[in-house]
Design a protein around this motif. Structure first.
Motif, PDB file in Angstrom:
ATOM      1  N   HIS A   2      -1.449   4.734  -3.630  1.00 27.91           N
ATOM      2  CA  HIS A   2      -0.998   5.840  -4.584  1.00 27.91           C
ATOM      3  C   HIS A   2      -1.090   5.473  -5.937  1.00 27.91           C
ATOM      4  CE1 HIS A   2       0.031   7.784  -0.321  1.00 27.91           C
ATOM      5  NE2 HIS A   2       0.752   6.653  -0.405  1.00 27.91           N
ATOM      6  N   GLY A   3      -2.077   4.922  -6.453  1.00 28.64           N
ATOM      7  CA  GLY A   3      -1.970   4.584  -7.682  1.00 28.64           C
ATOM      8  C   GLY A   3      -1.313   3.524  -8.221  1.00 28.64           C
ATOM      9  N   ARG A   4      -0.728   2.730  -7.170  1.00 29.70           N
ATOM     10  CA  ARG A   4       0.094   1.533  -7.805  1.00 29.70           C
ATOM     11  C   ARG A   4      -0.398   0.431  -6.862  1.00 29.70           C
ATOM     12  NH1 ARG A   4       6.520   1.889  -7.330  1.00 29.70           N
ATOM     13  NH2 ARG A   4       7.092   0.314  -8.693  1.00 29.70           N
ATOM     14  N   ALA A  23      -2.630 -12.358   4.038  1.00 26.99           N
ATOM     15  CA  ALA A  23      -1.274 -12.699   3.352  1.00 26.99           C
ATOM     16  C   ALA A  23      -1.047 -11.502   2.359  1.00 26.99           C
ATOM     17  CB  ALA A  23      -1.395 -13.974   2.879  1.00 26.99           C
ATOM     18  N   ALA A  24      -1.953 -10.969   1.539  1.00 33.32           N
ATOM     19  CA  ALA A  24      -1.658  -9.987   0.710  1.00 33.32           C
ATOM     20  C   ALA A  24      -1.125  -8.722   1.264  1.00 33.32           C
ATOM     21  CB  ALA A  24      -3.001  -9.740  -0.309  1.00 33.32           C
ATOM     22  N   ARG A  25      -1.808  -8.455   2.353  1.00 37.15           N
ATOM     23  CA  ARG A  25      -1.552  -7.126   3.087  1.00 37.15           C
ATOM     24  C   ARG A  25      -0.014  -7.366   3.583  1.00 37.15           C
ATOM     25  NH1 ARG A  25      -6.674  -5.445   6.298  1.00 37.15           N
ATOM     26  NH2 ARG A  25      -7.760  -4.344   4.483  1.00 37.15           N
ATOM     27  N   ALA A  26       0.424  -8.597   4.448  1.00 34.81           N
ATOM     28  CA  ALA A  26       1.631  -8.731   4.858  1.00 34.81           C
ATOM     29  C   ALA A  26       2.859  -8.731   3.767  1.00 34.81           C
ATOM     30  CB  ALA A  26       1.651 -10.094   5.729  1.00 34.81           C
ATOM     31  N   SER A  27       2.474  -9.097   2.563  1.00 35.17           N
ATOM     32  CA  SER A  27       3.586  -9.247   1.526  1.00 35.17           C
ATOM     33  C   SER A  27       3.426  -8.042   0.748  1.00 35.17           C
ATOM     34  CB  SER A  27       3.329 -10.699   0.872  1.00 35.17           C
ATOM     35  OG  SER A  27       2.186 -10.578   0.159  1.00 35.17           O
ATOM     36  N   ALA A  28       2.510  -7.151   0.711  1.00 35.99           N
ATOM     37  CA  ALA A  28       2.390  -6.061  -0.029  1.00 35.99           C
ATOM     38  C   ALA A  28       3.482  -5.105  -0.220  1.00 35.99           C
ATOM     39  CB  ALA A  28       1.025  -5.154   0.138  1.00 35.99           C
ATOM     40  N   GLU A  29       3.778  -4.524  -1.315  1.00 36.80           N
ATOM     41  CA  GLU A  29       4.998  -3.455  -1.551  1.00 36.80           C
ATOM     42  C   GLU A  29       4.923  -2.443  -0.635  1.00 36.80           C
ATOM     43  OE1 GLU A  29       6.774  -0.927  -5.216  1.00 36.80           O
ATOM     44  OE2 GLU A  29       5.248  -2.486  -5.362  1.00 36.80           O
ATOM     45  N   THR A  30       5.802  -1.868  -0.161  1.00 42.13           N
ATOM     46  CA  THR A  30       5.526  -0.554   0.746  1.00 42.13           C
ATOM     47  C   THR A  30       5.751   0.577  -0.472  1.00 42.13           C
ATOM     48  OG1 THR A  30       6.603  -1.242   2.698  1.00 42.13           O
ATOM     49  CG2 THR A  30       6.701   1.140   2.405  1.00 42.13           C
ATOM     50  N   VAL A  31       4.699   1.317  -0.492  1.00 44.05           N
ATOM     51  CA  VAL A  31       4.659   2.313  -1.470  1.00 44.05           C
ATOM     52  C   VAL A  31       4.624   3.914  -0.887  1.00 44.05           C
ATOM     53  CG1 VAL A  31       3.772   3.537  -3.484  1.00 44.05           C
ATOM     54  CG2 VAL A  31       3.657   1.263  -3.286  1.00 44.05           C
ATOM     55  N   ARG A  32       5.770   4.618  -1.019  1.00 44.25           N
ATOM     56  CA  ARG A  32       5.773   6.094  -0.386  1.00 44.25           C
ATOM     57  C   ARG A  32       5.299   7.018  -1.184  1.00 44.25           C
ATOM     58  NH1 ARG A  32       7.231   4.525   4.429  1.00 44.25           N
ATOM     59  NH2 ARG A  32       8.800   3.284   4.742  1.00 44.25           N
ATOM     60  N   PRO A  33       4.322   7.905  -0.956  1.00 48.54           N
ATOM     61  CA  PRO A  33       4.072   8.848  -1.923  1.00 48.54           C
ATOM     62  C   PRO A  33       4.873   9.956  -2.429  1.00 48.54           C
ATOM     63  CG  PRO A  33       3.115   9.566   0.391  1.00 48.54           C
ATOM     64  CD  PRO A  33       3.927   8.213   0.404  1.00 48.54           C
ATOM     65  N   GLY A  34       5.019  10.338  -3.674  1.00 45.27           N
ATOM     66  CA  GLY A  34       5.733  11.304  -4.200  1.00 45.27           C
ATOM     67  C   GLY A  34       5.049  12.439  -4.639  1.00 45.27           C
ATOM     68  N   PRO A  35       5.768  13.190  -5.549  1.00 47.38           N
ATOM     69  CA  PRO A  35       5.077  14.600  -6.029  1.00 47.38           C
ATOM     70  C   PRO A  35       4.273  14.361  -7.351  1.00 47.38           C
ATOM     71  CG  PRO A  35       7.325  14.673  -6.477  1.00 47.38           C
ATOM     72  CD  PRO A  35       7.072  13.292  -5.720  1.00 47.38           C
ATOM     73  N   GLY A  36       3.233  14.865  -7.620  1.00 47.32           N
ATOM     74  CA  GLY A  36       2.469  14.830  -8.801  1.00 47.32           C
ATOM     75  C   GLY A  36       1.251  14.456  -8.747  1.00 47.32           C
ATOM     76  N   PRO A  37       0.492  14.294  -9.779  1.00 45.92           N
ATOM     77  CA  PRO A  37      -0.853  13.908  -9.748  1.00 45.92           C
ATOM     78  C   PRO A  37      -0.874  12.026  -9.782  1.00 45.92           C
ATOM     79  CG  PRO A  37      -0.335  14.449 -11.824  1.00 45.92           C
ATOM     80  CD  PRO A  37       0.719  14.982 -11.122  1.00 45.92           C
ATOM     81  N   THR A  38       0.158  11.497 -10.116  1.00 41.59           N
ATOM     82  CA  THR A  38       0.327  10.140 -10.061  1.00 41.59           C
ATOM     83  C   THR A  38       1.647  10.030  -9.463  1.00 41.59           C
ATOM     84  OG1 THR A  38       1.361  10.129 -12.392  1.00 41.59           O
ATOM     85  CG2 THR A  38      -0.973   9.494 -12.143  1.00 41.59           C
ATOM     86  N   PRO A  39       1.659  10.027  -8.134  1.00 37.79           N
ATOM     87  CA  PRO A  39       2.875  10.127  -7.551  1.00 37.79           C
ATOM     88  C   PRO A  39       3.914   8.735  -7.662  1.00 37.79           C
ATOM     89  CG  PRO A  39       1.213   9.966  -5.901  1.00 37.79           C
ATOM     90  CD  PRO A  39       0.422  10.124  -7.193  1.00 37.79           C
ATOM     91  N   CYS A  40       3.222   7.637  -7.659  1.00 37.60           N
ATOM     92  CA  CYS A  40       4.062   6.343  -7.430  1.00 37.60           C
ATOM     93  C   CYS A  40       3.774   5.558  -8.840  1.00 37.60           C
ATOM     94  CB  CYS A  40       3.554   5.744  -6.152  1.00 37.60           C
ATOM     95  SG  CYS A  40       3.908   6.824  -4.813  1.00 37.60           S
TER      96      CYS A  40
END
Length: 83
Positions: A2-4, A23-40
């Motif tokens: 989501h842009g992050r 390893a990168a996928r396992a430790s990646a940040e969880t990012v939940r989408p938000g409103p707007g054109p750049t939600p996160c």
């Protein structure tokens, strides 16, 4: 996500990148989408990530969905701003 930038890895040349990807996928940040054109992320962060991903020596090895960049972005208005 989501842009992050949620995670990244660098694998040595001439090696299998998948252990680093896993390893990168396992430790990646969880990012939940938000409103707007750049939600996160800020527009600046998203642009920085875009420049990095399209730069030399970078290989995108996994993607959910499609890699896309909107055609009708704010860049079409640059002539108005620089006038």
């Amino acid at each position: 996500r989501h842009g992050r930038l949620a995670g990244a890895a660098s694998a040595p040349a001439s090696t299998d990148p998948w252990p680093w990807v896993t390893a990168a996928r396992a430790s990646a940040e969880t990012v939940r989408p938000g409103p707007g054109p750049t939600p996160c992320a800020s527009a600046e962060e998203t642009e920085l990530i875009h420049r990095w991903l399209t730069g030399a020596g970078v290989r995108l090895v996994g993607l959910d969905g499609r890699w896309a960049s909107p055609v009708t972005t704010a860049a079409r208005h640059i002539a108005l701003l620089s006038g």
